[in-house]
Design an enzyme around this catalytic site. Structure first.
Site, mmCIF file in Angstrom:
data_model
loop_
_atom_site.group_PDB
_atom_site.id
_atom_site.type_symbol
_atom_site.label_atom_id
_atom_site.label_comp_id
_atom_site.label_asym_id
_atom_site.label_seq_id
_atom_site.Cartn_x
_atom_site.Cartn_y
_atom_site.Cartn_z
ATOM 1 N N GLU A 1 0.857 -1.197 0.000
ATOM 2 C CA GLU A 1 0.000 0.000 0.000
ATOM 3 C C GLU A 1 0.881 1.230 0.000
ATOM 4 O OE1 GLU A 1 -2.276 0.092 3.602
ATOM 5 O OE2 GLU A 1 -2.398 -2.082 3.653
ATOM 6 N N LYS B 1 2.407 4.604 1.450
ATOM 7 C CA LYS B 1 2.676 5.101 2.798
ATOM 8 C C LYS B 1 2.288 6.577 2.819
ATOM 9 C CE LYS B 1 6.164 5.236 6.399
ATOM 10 N NZ LYS B 1 5.852 6.570 6.884
ATOM 11 N N ARG C 1 -1.081 8.991 12.237
ATOM 12 C CA ARG C 1 -1.690 7.701 12.542
ATOM 13 C C ARG C 1 -2.898 7.922 13.433
ATOM 14 N NH1 ARG C 1 0.991 2.713 12.532
ATOM 15 N NH2 ARG C 1 -0.534 1.046 12.672
ATOM 16 N N ARG D 1 -0.914 7.799 17.910
ATOM 17 C CA ARG D 1 -0.054 6.652 18.232
ATOM 18 C C ARG D 1 0.500 6.735 19.643
ATOM 19 N NH1 ARG D 1 4.503 6.529 13.858
ATOM 20 N NH2 ARG D 1 5.784 5.497 15.414
ATOM 21 N N GLU E 1 -4.766 6.418 8.766
ATOM 22 C CA GLU E 1 -3.971 7.647 8.756
ATOM 23 C C GLU E 1 -4.881 8.829 8.398
ATOM 24 O OE1 GLU E 1 -0.570 7.030 9.219
ATOM 25 O OE2 GLU E 1 0.408 8.861 8.547
ATOM 26 N N PHE F 1 -6.573 1.517 6.959
ATOM 27 C CA PHE F 1 -5.812 0.377 6.431
ATOM 28 C C PHE F 1 -5.917 -0.886 7.264
ATOM 29 C CE2 PHE F 1 -2.444 3.487 7.816
ATOM 30 C CZ PHE F 1 -2.063 2.866 8.990
HETATM 31 P P1 AMP Z 1 7.323 6.150 10.350
HETATM 32 O O1 AMP Z 1 6.454 7.234 10.910
HETATM 33 O O2 AMP Z 1 8.275 6.633 9.324
HETATM 34 O O3 AMP Z 1 7.945 5.303 11.438
HETATM 35 O O4 AMP Z 1 6.378 5.142 9.537
HETATM 36 C C1 AMP Z 1 5.365 4.397 10.112
HETATM 37 C C2 AMP Z 1 4.062 5.123 9.967
HETATM 38 O O5 AMP Z 1 3.628 5.130 8.629
HETATM 39 C C3 AMP Z 1 2.929 4.474 10.672
HETATM 40 O O6 AMP Z 1 2.913 4.734 12.034
HETATM 41 C C4 AMP Z 1 1.724 5.092 9.978
HETATM 42 O O7 AMP Z 1 1.355 6.269 10.658
HETATM 43 C C5 AMP Z 1 2.253 5.481 8.624
HETATM 44 N N1 AMP Z 1 1.548 4.846 7.495
HETATM 45 C C6 AMP Z 1 1.217 5.522 6.393
HETATM 46 N N2 AMP Z 1 0.603 4.739 5.515
HETATM 47 C C7 AMP Z 1 0.516 3.498 6.071
HETATM 48 C C8 AMP Z 1 -0.035 2.256 5.647
HETATM 49 N N3 AMP Z 1 -0.605 2.113 4.449
HETATM 50 N N4 AMP Z 1 0.075 1.197 6.496
HETATM 51 C C9 AMP Z 1 0.675 1.338 7.699
HETATM 52 N N5 AMP Z 1 1.205 2.484 8.153
HETATM 53 C C10 AMP Z 1 1.125 3.571 7.351
#
Ligand code: AMP
Length: 536
Positions: free
Chosen positions: A235, A237, A242, A257, A284, A323
Site C-alpha cells: 500500500e 505510505k 496515525r 499513536r 492515517e 488500512f
Molecule cells: P514512520 O512514521 O516513518 O515510522 O512510519 C510508520 C508510519 O507510517 C505508521 O505509524 C503510519 O502512521 C504510517 N503509514 C502511512 N501509511 C501506512 C499504511 N498504508 N500502512 C501502515 N502504516 C502507514
C-alpha cells in the site's frame, strides 16, 4: 507512601535491571492488590492509567508555589535548589526538610489526591489541593508525588520493567502480562488480572486505544523481498497522522499513536459515525484534495487547534484513510490474518464515499514493488508499506510483518539530548539542538543542528527545555530526552565527534515529531544500514 518512596530510591540506586525488578516485585508482593495496582501506575511515572483521559493540569509554577509556601522559603533559595537538581520533585524533597514534620500519606490518600487534583478547576483550587496533600507528605514522599505529577520518576524504570516485576510478584508468564498491558492500556488493571490469574481474559475494549502495529524500515525492493519471500500486500505510505478510530453507537473517537485523543478533525466524526456497527479501525489522517494526499506541512497547520477558524477545514481538508480493522461487532480481529481483516474492512466501508480503505495490492516480485514505490511517490506519498498477508495485528510491535520503504532522501527521527543558546537574533533562546539515536537501551549523540523551527516554536521550546534541564552547563544544557524531531541530511560519515561514531552531514530539522516517543526514535542499526547502503 513512605515505602513507595524508599523503593524508588532503592530502584534508582540499583544498577542492574534484574535488581530493579527484584526490588519492585518484592515491594508489590507486600501490598494489597488495590495498593499494588495504584503504585504500579505511579512506577510508570503516571498518576492515572495510560488509557484514561483525566489530566492533572498542575504545571511547574503551581508546584513551585505550593512548595515555597509550605517550606516558607525565600525565592532565591528555591531557585538555587532548582538549578542544583533541575527537577521539581528533587527540589521539593530537599526544601521541605525545613517544613514542620508531616504525619504521612497513605497510598489510598495519594490516589484520592490525584483524583481531586484532576477534578477541581482553576489554579487557585488546584493550589489548595496540592498544598494540602504536600503538607501531609514527608519530604521523601513529596519528592515522588511531584515527580508523578511532572510525569517522570527518573529512577531508570521503564514500563517494561514494571511488567516484569508484576510477572515475578504473581508468578505469571511475562508474555501474558505484556499482552494484557498492551491491550488494556492500564498497568494497574493488568496487575489485578495477574493477581487473580485472569490475564488470559484480557481483550480489546471500546474507547481504550491499543498501541499501533509498526513497520520496520527497508532501503530497497530487494531488501523487502529478502524479508518477505512469500510476497504479500503493498500500500502507499501516507504522510499524515496515525489514527485509531473507535466507534460505538453514535460515538466516535480518534486516538494518536501516543494513545492520546485526537480532537482537531471534527469533520471526520459524522462520516465515521454513519458507518454500521461497532468497530476499531486503524489508519492515517491525511490532508487531502482532489483525490490525492497533500504534504504533511499542510496537515501540520491543523494540529494543536481544537477550535479552528471556520475556514481552515475548507482550506486544508482532511480524510481518514483506513488500512486495518482490529475489532468488529464484539469480535477481536487481532489474531485474524491481515488478508481477512482487509476483506472485512472493505466490506465495512463499502457503503461510504468519504471513508475509504487504502488501495492495497498483492505483490510477489521486486519489480512490482519498484513500480508501486515509484507510483506512490508520483501520487504524492512518502513511499510504500509492505505487509505479510498472514500477519496478525501485533499492537506496539515493530517486526518483519510490516516493512516500510520510504523515499531515498532519508530522514532520521532523533531525540534532543542537549540544547545551546543561539546567537544574534536567537540570542537568549535555546536554538541549537544536539540529538541522538537509540543504541539498545541507551541514546548516542549523532549530530547537532541549528533549529529549522519557527521563531514561535523555538520560544516555546526554550521554555520547555529550561523546565526540563538535567544539567545546566552555562551556555549549554543537558535536557531530559523527551523531544523527538525529524532531521534531514545529505549523507552520513564516520566520526569520532559523537558517541555514536557517526556524524550527519548538513543536518537540518525538518519538523517536530510530537506523535513519537523517544522509544520510537531511529536506531544506530538504521544509521549503520544507511551508511553502508549510502542510499542517502
Ligand atoms: P514512520 O512514521 O516513518 O515510522 O512510519 C510508520 C508510519 O507510517 C505508521 O505509524 C503510519 O502512521 C504510517 N503509514 C502511512 N501509511 C501506512 C499504511 N498504508 N500502512 C501502515 N502504516 C502507514
Amino acid at each position: 507512601m513512605r515505602r513507595f518512596a524508599e523503593t524508588c530510591e532503592a530502584v534508582a540506586a540499583a544498577s542492574g535491571k534484574n535488581e530493579k525488578v527484584r526490588l519492585l516485585s518484592a515491594y508489590l508482593s507486600s501490598l494489597t492488590v488495590d495498593e499494588a495496582a495504584s503504585v504500579a501506575v505511579y512506577f510508570c511515572g503516571r498518576a492515572f492509567p495510560r488509557g484514561e483521559e483525566k489530566v492533572l493540569a498542575a504545571g511547574g509554577s503551581l508546584i513551585w508555589q505550593a512548595v515555597t509556601r509550605i517550606a516558607g522559603a525565600a525565592p532565591e533559595d528555591t531557585e538555587a535548589l532548582y538549578r542544583k537538581h533541575g527537577d521539581l520533585g528533587a527540589m521539593a524533597g530537599e526544601i521541605l526538610q525545613q517544613a514542620p514534620v508531616a504525619r504521612g500519606l497513605r497510598v489510598d490518600e495519594a490516589a484520592a489526591a490525584f483524583e481531586k487534583l484532576a477534578s477541581v478547576r482553576g489554579p487557585a483550587a488546584k493550589l489548595a489541593v496540592l498544598e494540602q496533600v504536600l503538607r501531609r507528605a514527608e519530604p521523601g514522599v513529596a519528592k515522588y508525588f511531584i515527580k508523578i505529577i511532572t510525569g517522570d520518576l527518573r529512577i531508570g524504570l521503564k514500563e517494561s520493567l514494571v511488567e516484569e516485576a508484576i510477572a515475578r510478584a504473581y508468578a505469571r508468564p511475562i508474555e501474558q502480562v505484556r499482552r494484557a498491558n498492551m491491550l488494556s492500556g492500564d498497568i494497574g488493571a493488568t496487575l489485578c488480572m495477574a493477581a487473580a490469574d485472569r490475564l488470559a481474559e484480557a481483550g480489546l475494549r471500546m474507547f481504550r486505544p491499543v498501541s499501533c502495529m509498526l513497520a520496520s524500515p527497508v532501503e530497497s525492493a530487494g531488501d523487502a523481498l529478502a524479508e518477505m519471500p512469500e510476497g504479500g500486500l503493498v500500500e502507499d505510505k501516507y504522510d499524515g497522522i496515525r489514527a485509531q478510530v473507535h466507534k460505538s453507537g453514535g460515538e466516535v473517537k480518534l486516538y494518536s499513536r501516543t494513545l492520546d485523543e485526537i480532537v482537531e478533525f471534527h469533520e471526520l466524526s459524522d462520516p465515521l459515525a454513519a458507518l454500521p456497527g461497532e468497530f476499531v479501525m486503524d489508519g492515517e489522517v491525511v490532508a487531502w484534495r482532489e483525490g490525492r494526499a497533500l504534504p504533511f506541512t499542510q496537515l501540520q497547520q491543523r494540529l494543536g487547534r481544537k477550535q479552528p477558524e471556520l475556514w481552515l477545514p475548507l482550506e486544508i481538508p482532511v480524510r481518514f484513510v483506513a488500512f486495518d480493522l482490529l475489532y468488529l461487532n464484539g469480535e477481536s480481529l487481532l489474531d485474524t490474518p491481515l488478508a481477512e481483516r482487509r476483506r472485512r474492512l472493505e466490506e465495512l466501508l463499502a457503503g461510504s464515499s468519504s471513508v475509504r480503505p487504502s488501495p492495497a495490492q498483492a505483490w510477489s516480485s521486486a519489480d512490482l514493488l519498484k513500480r508501486e514505490f515509484k507510483g506512490a511517490l508520483a501520487r504524492g506519498n512518502e513511499g510504500i508499506v509492505i505487509k505479510a498477508s498472514a500477519s496478525p495485528y501485533l499492537p506496539g510491535r515493530r517486526g518483519r510483518w510490516w516493512l516500510k520503504w520510504k523515499q531515498p532522501l532519508a530522514t532520521l527521527d532523533v531525540v534532543v539530548t542537549a540544547v545551546e543558546y543561539g546567537h544574534g537574533k536567537r540570542h537568549g533562546l535555546l536554538s541549537d539542538y544536539t540529538f541522538a539515536v537509540r543504541d539498545g537501551q541507551d541514546l548516542v549523540d549523532i549530530g547537532k543542528a541549528y533549529s529549522g523551527l519557527t521563531d514561535e516554536e523555538i520560544r516555546r521550546f526554550t521554555e520547555y527545555f529550561l523546565a526540563h534541564t538535567i544539567e545546566d552547563q552555562g551556555f549549554r544544557r543537558r535536557v531530559a530526552p523527551v523531544v523527538v524531531v525529524e532531521v534531514a541530511f545529505n549523507n552520513i560519515q564516520r566520526s569520532k565527534r559523537h558517541a555514536s561514531g557517526y556524524a550527519l552531514r548538513f543536518p537540518r530539522i525538518v519538523r517536530l515529531r510530537p506523535d513519537k516517543s523517544p522509544q520510537e526514535a531511529d536506531t544506530i542499526e538504521r544509521v549503520r544500514a544507511l551508511y553502508e547502503s549510502q542510499a542517502v
